[in-house]
Scaffold this active site. Structure first.
Site: not given
Ligand code: IVH
Length: 669
Positions: A34, A113, A115, A117, A222, A310, A404, A407, A422, A427
């Site tokens: 760093d 891939e 997903k 969040d 992605y 999901k 509190c 105290c 508090c 305290c």
């Molecule tokens: S592809 C046409 N790939 O999930 C392409 N989406 O619930 C559409 N998301 O709106 C998206 N990881 O924000 C894609 N590996 C991934 C993802 C991904 C997260 C999100 C994305 C999408 C939402 C749908």
């Protein structure tokens, strides 16, 4: 300095810094320490200050934010930003792939891939330069968040190729950043974010971009628009191409063919989910050949060639038995629900923070309510909702305390804080918490002086403040619960050793508002001893690099208090070192076998929190980094370790398991 010479150096510095930044933030594989980066960065800053006209948009110095926007412009997505259809079971997934097979007329593999969040973003590069970034909005119209995105280090300001392209991906907040942000917000009495996604969304839509800059956001890209322009014909090729440009692409994707391989991928990542550094809520399956995308097309909202699987929510019902109120070091009084224990994402959970009275009132949680419990961001236990159908008939709204619990002082809301406080400086709960902080690892590191012992020392009247710790006698310690000669001597020795700590530990241990370990280190290194620091004016403190007005005000106000001046005099009288000993000269550091090592932690640790392990290593002079490289001296490895362990093995890095690590810690006590 001549402008042309400066320009040449600026160009070279920018290139070097951007390369290092890419290694650190995108490839997760840093090649320099760093301080090397910091020195080059400071040099660039000073050259740009001399020649402001040479500042360019791709300079790393432009990432600190600081622009205050008046609002967000609307952006039209010429090609809509689509969402994804979801399925919630493997059977539904099989139906989806069967339908797609029928529609496309042939067998083909899928790019599987994670997903992520977070929230979808779109990035536009012109001739390799980042020019525009936006949110998804309703898919057709989003918001221009270019300035906010510029503060995210994983987004290159310049690609490795001068391409003109739009890419899409996910902006997210790593779990660690989420936990730290919420902890800090809770301490400050601010409302907390429910999960990393909300935290990321809140951080991106900040009009003051320096706030976004501090939130440690990251991205995974992605989706490549108009792939035909670049001659790629499959999703995995597109991912590789985008990674080769320097964009951060998730490395866990895999091309799978057939139901068995796809389901194995799902199972594997459902298991790995708790170990990932970011939160995922499922798996995305995309037809690997783009020819299938063209053939089947999209609906208005979602592509027909992709689907999200999901993960089932890890949610359990349990009963709230009690609501405990605890007083923190700064006087914030926090409610915690105590419930019948249940197992969630692999651990037994029986407590969940309710954060503040507003949160409790909004959820209307009552004693003996049945509640649904999950882990926010897959880590923090949280009550999602009350199961009203199971509410006992005579349940009454929970009455928020007005006094509190420790105290009995009247509790207050300062300004418009959501937190209940508090404000009694005497305290006992606050004093005990402050003492525990004083003794903690990153502060004076007095091993064995935990909250239980502090509680007894305090109730017996042996200690009233931190300086009293140094007046404790062997005989007093023998009166403590389960204390024998050996344990009493061990604690006395630990207290005694802490007298020799360098000043920054004491400064951090005092718990001065806004003074964390970093600020304490900077202050100690600058002023060298407590006398100079105590006399420092606010402007002398703000003149120090990296310290701002808030810290300076807080430090000056703190040391202006007569009670604090007395305490410092007491420390002196009992022989506590009040001078800065220089990096690495601290006795804790000198005596540790971890001193000067670059260490990586990986896998699940059973007996110590990862944050505590890291704090211990850092307090003992080690540098803890996130990824294994040639520079790594030691890998500390819990169970279910993955790629980091494999890499350490190939590099021949020294590896220590959790047991060996704990033993070393014990030996070094
Ligand atoms: S592809 C046409 N790939 O999930 C392409 N989406 O619930 C559409 N998301 O709106 C998206 N990881 O924000 C894609 N590996 C991934 C993802 C991904 C997260 C999100 C994305 C999408 C939402 C749908």
């Amino acid at each position: 300095m001549d402008k042309t010479v400066a320009e040449a150096e600026i160009i070279q510095l920018k290139e070097q810094l951007n390369k290092w930044s890419q290694e650190y933030y995108v490839d997760d594989n840093p090649s320099v320490e760093d301080h090397v980066y910091d020195a080059a960065y400071q040099r660039l800053l000073s050259l740009e200050a001399k020649f402001p006209e040479l500042k360019t948009a791709d300079s790393p110095t432009q990432r600190v934010g600081g622009k205050v926007l008046t609002g967000f412009e609307k952006v039209n997505h010429e090609i809509p930003m689509l969402s994804l259809g979801d399925v919630f079971s493997k059977a539904e997934l099989a139906d989806f792939s069967e339908r797609l097979y029928q529609a496309s007329g042939s067998e083909f593999p899928y790019s599987c891939e994670l997903k992520i969040d977070g929230l979808a973003i779109s990035l536009t590069y012109e001739n390799g330069l980042f020019v525009k970034g936006s949110t998804r909005g309703n898919g057709l119209i989003g918001e221009d968040i270019t300035e906010n995105l510029k503060t995210i280090k994983a987004i290159p300001m310049k690609l490795n190729k001068p391409v003109t392209v739009e890419v899409r991906g996910e902006c997210y907040m790593p779990k660690k950043a989420f936990v730290a942000l919420n902890e800090a917000r809770e301490k400050k009495g601010q409302p907390i974010f429910a999960n990393p996604r909300n935290a990321a969304a809140g951080s991106l839509r900040q009009l003051d971009t320096s706030v976004t800059a501090k939130r440690n956001l990251s991205t995974f890209i992605y989706y490549l628009m108009e792939p035909e322009k670049f001659g790629v014909t499959t999703q995995s090729e597109a991912l590789n191409l985008m990674a080769s440009w320097g964009l951060k692409v998730n490395q866990e994707s895999r091309v799978c063919q057939g139901r068995a391989q796809i389901e194995a991928y799902i199972d594997e990542y459902q298991k790995k989910r708790p170990d990932l550094t970011y939160d995922i809520d499922g798996i995305v399956l995309k037809a690997e050949p783009f020819s299938v995308h063209e053939k089947v097309g999209n609906t208005i909202k979602v592509p027909k060639w992709a689907i999200a699987y999901k993960f089932p929510p890890d949610e359990q019902e349990t009963i709230v038995r009690d609501i405990e109120w605890t007083v923190g070091r700064t006087g914030v009084v926090t409610p915690t629900a105590v419930m019948d224990p249940v197992i969630l994402a692999g651990t037994t959970v029986e407590r969940a923070s309710l954060h503040n009275p507003d949160y409790l009132k909004d959820k209307d949680i009552r004693l003996l309510d049945t509640v649904k419990l999950h882990k926010a961001g897959d880590i923090i236990p949280e009550i999602s909702e009350v199961v009203l159908a199971k509410r006992p008939e005579d349940a009454k709204p929970y009455a928020i305390p007005t006094q509190c619990p420790a105290c009995q002082a009247e509790l207050v809301h300062l300004d418009d804080e959501v937190a209940l406080r508090c404000i009694n400086p005497q305290c006992p709960a606050q004093i005990k918490e402050s003492l525990a902080h004083f003794a903690s690892r990153n502060a004076m590191n007095i091993g064995g002086l935990g909250p239980r012992i502090i509680d007894q020392l305090f109730s017996k009247g042996f200690i009233h403040d931190a300086a009293d710790l140094y007046k404790l006698t062997f005989e007093q310690l023998l009166t403590l619960d389960k204390f024998k000669e050996k344990s009493a001597q061990k604690l006395l020795d630990a207290i005694d050793r802490s007298r020799e700590n360098s000043l920054e530990r004491l400064l951090f241990g005092l718990g001065i508002r806004h003074v964390g370990t970093k600020a304490a280190q900077i202050l100690a290194a600058h002023f060298k001893d407590s006398n100079h620091l105590m006399q420092a004016r606010v402007d002398e403190i703000t003149a120090i690099d990296n310290l701002g007005q808030i810290i300076a005000d807080s430090v000056a106000t703190y040391f202006a208090q007569p009670a604090v001046q007395n305490l410092m005099a007491e420390f002196k009288a009992v022989g506590v070192n009040l001078t800065y000993l220089g990096t690495g000269n601290d006795s804790q550091v000198q005596n540790s076998s971890f001193s000067n090592l670059t260490v990586v932690l990986t896998g699940t640790l059973d007996h110590i929190k990862r944050s505590d392990a890291k704090a211990y290593l850092e307090a003992h002079g080690a540098k803890v980094t996130g990824s294994v490289s040639k520079k790594t001296d030691l890998l500390i490895c819990g169970h279910d370790a993955g790629s980091k362990l494999a890499k350490a093995q190939t590099l021949g890095t020294r590896i220590m398991n959790e047991e060996e690590f704990l033993q070393k810690m014990e030996e070094e006590k």
